[in-house]
Design a protein around this motif. Structure first.
Motif, PDB file in Angstrom:
ATOM      1  N   VAL A  48     -35.483 -29.562  29.327  1.00 14.77           N
ATOM      2  CA  VAL A  48     -35.120 -30.011  27.860  1.00 14.77           C
ATOM      3  C   VAL A  48     -34.776 -28.625  26.976  1.00 14.77           C
ATOM      4  N   VAL A  49     -33.506 -28.326  26.269  1.00 17.53           N
ATOM      5  CA  VAL A  49     -32.719 -27.343  25.725  1.00 17.53           C
ATOM      6  C   VAL A  49     -33.102 -27.615  24.609  1.00 17.53           C
ATOM      7  N   GLU A  50     -33.935 -26.114  24.167  1.00 22.27           N
ATOM      8  CA  GLU A  50     -34.355 -25.875  23.108  1.00 22.27           C
ATOM      9  C   GLU A  50     -33.148 -25.497  22.275  1.00 22.27           C
ATOM     10  N   ASP A  51     -33.140 -25.345  20.877  1.00 20.20           N
ATOM     11  CA  ASP A  51     -33.161 -24.709  20.484  1.00 20.20           C
ATOM     12  C   ASP A  51     -33.057 -23.408  19.337  1.00 20.20           C
ATOM     13  N   ILE A  52     -31.923 -22.878  19.776  1.00 21.14           N
ATOM     14  CA  ILE A  52     -32.220 -21.337  19.781  1.00 21.14           C
ATOM     15  C   ILE A  52     -31.534 -20.608  18.469  1.00 21.14           C
ATOM     16  N   THR A  53     -31.077 -21.657  17.542  1.00 24.44           N
ATOM     17  CA  THR A  53     -30.279 -21.083  16.627  1.00 24.44           C
ATOM     18  C   THR A  53     -30.960 -20.171  15.005  1.00 24.44           C
ATOM     19  N   TYR A  54     -31.834 -20.415  15.394  1.00 22.41           N
ATOM     20  CA  TYR A  54     -32.742 -19.447  14.133  1.00 22.41           C
ATOM     21  C   TYR A  54     -32.440 -18.233  14.702  1.00 22.41           C
ATOM     22  N   ILE A  55     -31.511 -17.858  16.124  1.00 22.01           N
ATOM     23  CA  ILE A  55     -32.113 -16.404  16.776  1.00 22.01           C
ATOM     24  C   ILE A  55     -30.573 -15.249  15.553  1.00 22.01           C
ATOM     25  N   THR A  56     -29.504 -16.751  15.063  1.00 16.74           N
ATOM     26  CA  THR A  56     -28.138 -16.310  14.576  1.00 16.74           C
ATOM     27  C   THR A  56     -28.792 -15.356  13.071  1.00 16.74           C
ATOM     28  N   ASP A  57     -29.530 -16.351  12.631  1.00 17.74           N
ATOM     29  CA  ASP A  57     -29.854 -15.765  11.474  1.00 17.74           C
ATOM     30  C   ASP A  57     -30.585 -14.702  11.807  1.00 17.74           C
ATOM     31  N   ILE A  58     -31.772 -13.987  13.000  1.00 17.85           N
ATOM     32  CA  ILE A  58     -32.517 -13.047  12.510  1.00 17.85           C
ATOM     33  C   ILE A  58     -31.466 -12.011  12.965  1.00 17.85           C
ATOM     34  N   PHE A  59     -30.314 -12.501  13.857  1.00 18.43           N
ATOM     35  CA  PHE A  59     -29.792 -11.389  14.442  1.00 18.43           C
ATOM     36  C   PHE A  59     -27.718 -11.088  12.641  1.00 18.43           C
ATOM     37  N   LYS A  60     -27.962 -11.629  12.133  1.00 19.60           N
ATOM     38  CA  LYS A  60     -26.972 -11.408  12.008  1.00 19.60           C
ATOM     39  C   LYS A  60     -26.095 -10.486  11.099  1.00 19.60           C
ATOM     40  N   ASP A  61     -27.137  -9.030  11.219  1.00 21.11           N
ATOM     41  CA  ASP A  61     -26.402  -8.017  10.185  1.00 21.11           C
ATOM     42  C   ASP A  61     -26.508  -7.125  11.620  1.00 21.11           C
ATOM     43  N   THR A  62     -26.649  -8.035  12.806  1.00 17.62           N
ATOM     44  CA  THR A  62     -26.359  -6.933  13.656  1.00 17.62           C
ATOM     45  C   THR A  62     -25.185  -7.103  14.731  1.00 17.62           C
ATOM     46  N   PHE A  63     -25.832  -7.882  15.158  1.00 11.88           N
ATOM     47  CA  PHE A  63     -24.563  -8.990  16.070  1.00 11.88           C
ATOM     48  C   PHE A  63     -23.084 -10.276  14.973  1.00 11.88           C
ATOM     49  N   ARG A  64     -22.680 -10.903  15.511  1.00  6.27           N
ATOM     50  CA  ARG A  64     -21.254 -11.206  15.613  1.00  6.27           C
ATOM     51  C   ARG A  64     -21.751 -12.308  16.585  1.00  6.27           C
ATOM     52  N   PHE A  65     -21.782 -13.997  16.117  1.00  9.94           N
ATOM     53  CA  PHE A  65     -22.404 -15.131  16.821  1.00  9.94           C
ATOM     54  C   PHE A  65     -21.022 -16.038  17.595  1.00  9.94           C
ATOM     55  N   ASP A 114     -20.365 -19.884  17.054  1.00 13.45           N
ATOM     56  CA  ASP A 114     -20.600 -20.973  16.180  1.00 13.45           C
ATOM     57  C   ASP A 114     -20.514 -21.967  16.580  1.00 13.45           C
ATOM     58  N   LYS A 115     -19.266 -21.966  18.108  1.00 10.64           N
ATOM     59  CA  LYS A 115     -19.422 -23.527  18.593  1.00 10.64           C
ATOM     60  C   LYS A 115     -19.640 -23.844  20.748  1.00 10.64           C
ATOM     61  N   CYS A 116     -20.955 -22.836  20.323  1.00  8.54           N
ATOM     62  CA  CYS A 116     -20.820 -22.805  22.009  1.00  8.54           C
ATOM     63  C   CYS A 116     -22.566 -24.503  21.712  1.00  8.54           C
ATOM     64  N   ARG A 117     -21.914 -25.363  22.639  1.00 10.10           N
ATOM     65  CA  ARG A 117     -23.036 -26.461  22.448  1.00 10.10           C
ATOM     66  C   ARG A 117     -24.262 -26.430  22.701  1.00 10.10           C
ATOM     67  N   TYR A 118     -24.853 -25.277  23.795  1.00  4.46           N
ATOM     68  CA  TYR A 118     -25.893 -25.164  23.868  1.00  4.46           C
ATOM     69  C   TYR A 118     -27.190 -24.075  23.523  1.00  4.46           C
ATOM     70  N   GLY A 119     -26.292 -22.033  23.852  1.00  2.40           N
ATOM     71  CA  GLY A 119     -26.710 -21.556  24.303  1.00  2.40           C
ATOM     72  C   GLY A 119     -26.085 -20.410  22.848  1.00  2.40           C
ATOM     73  N   CYS A 152     -22.500 -12.088  30.751  1.00  2.45           N
ATOM     74  CA  CYS A 152     -22.167 -10.882  29.870  1.00  2.45           C
ATOM     75  C   CYS A 152     -20.644 -11.681  30.155  1.00  2.45           C
ATOM     76  N   THR A 153     -19.980 -12.849  29.867  1.00  5.64           N
ATOM     77  CA  THR A 153     -18.887 -13.143  29.807  1.00  5.64           C
ATOM     78  C   THR A 153     -18.944 -14.003  28.380  1.00  5.64           C
ATOM     79  N   LEU A 154     -17.211 -14.059  27.859  1.00  2.00           N
ATOM     80  CA  LEU A 154     -16.403 -15.005  26.883  1.00  2.00           C
ATOM     81  C   LEU A 154     -16.094 -16.435  27.653  1.00  2.00           C
TER      82      LEU A 154
END
Length: 140
Positions: free
Chosen positions: A99-116, A118-123, A72-74
């Motif tokens: 294997v690091v899974e791509d979870i960027t699809y989550i940003t589309d699902i929650f785009k109206d609720t949260f602000r992401f 977009d410069k994280c390499r992994y998470g 829970c940190t920046l």
């Protein structure tokens, strides 16, 4: 993250929710504030502790299982930095295939609720906003 091979672990799903700066709380609390002058060593040691906890989580995961890492940190050092450091150590010192899974699809699902962020390499990093009254939260 998904794991293939390596030593037989005990758990198919592992949550590694590590102690961190708790950025939101340091703005609201004086008593448990990691940014107090006398707590700088403790604060600076967090990435090492977080990496150790993540590696322990990876090692306790069964082949084909999943590990979720969260803070829970920046702090980039406590987010993507810990992931990178743990991956390097796992790859160099073990036979575990991470294997690091791509979870960027989550940003589309929650785009109206949260602000992401977009410069994280992994998470994914949820940025704190007044509108959502939530964050920060990093997860992979």
């Amino acid at each position: 993250m998904k794991f293939r091979g390596g030593d037989d672990g005990r758990h198919h799903k592992v949550l590694v929710d590590v102690p961190c700066n708790t950025d939101r709380h340091v703005l609201m609390e004086e008593d448990n504030n990691l940014f107090k002058p006398g707590r700088s060593e403790e604060r600076l040691a967090l990435p090492t502790l977080q990496k150790e906890l993540l590696i322990a989580g990876i090692q306790s995961c069964s082949p084909g299982g999943n590990v979720v890492y969260s803070t829970c940190t920046l702090s980039p050092a406590q987010n993507d930095g810990v992931i990178q450091s743990a991956l390097e150590q796992i790859w160099m010192e073990t036979e575990i295939n991470v294997v690091v899974e791509d979870i960027t699809y989550i940003t589309d699902i929650f785009k109206d609720t949260f602000r992401f962020y977009d410069k994280c390499r992994y998470g994914q990093l949820v940025l704190p906003t007044l509108q959502a009254n939530f964050g920060p939260m990093y997860f992979l």
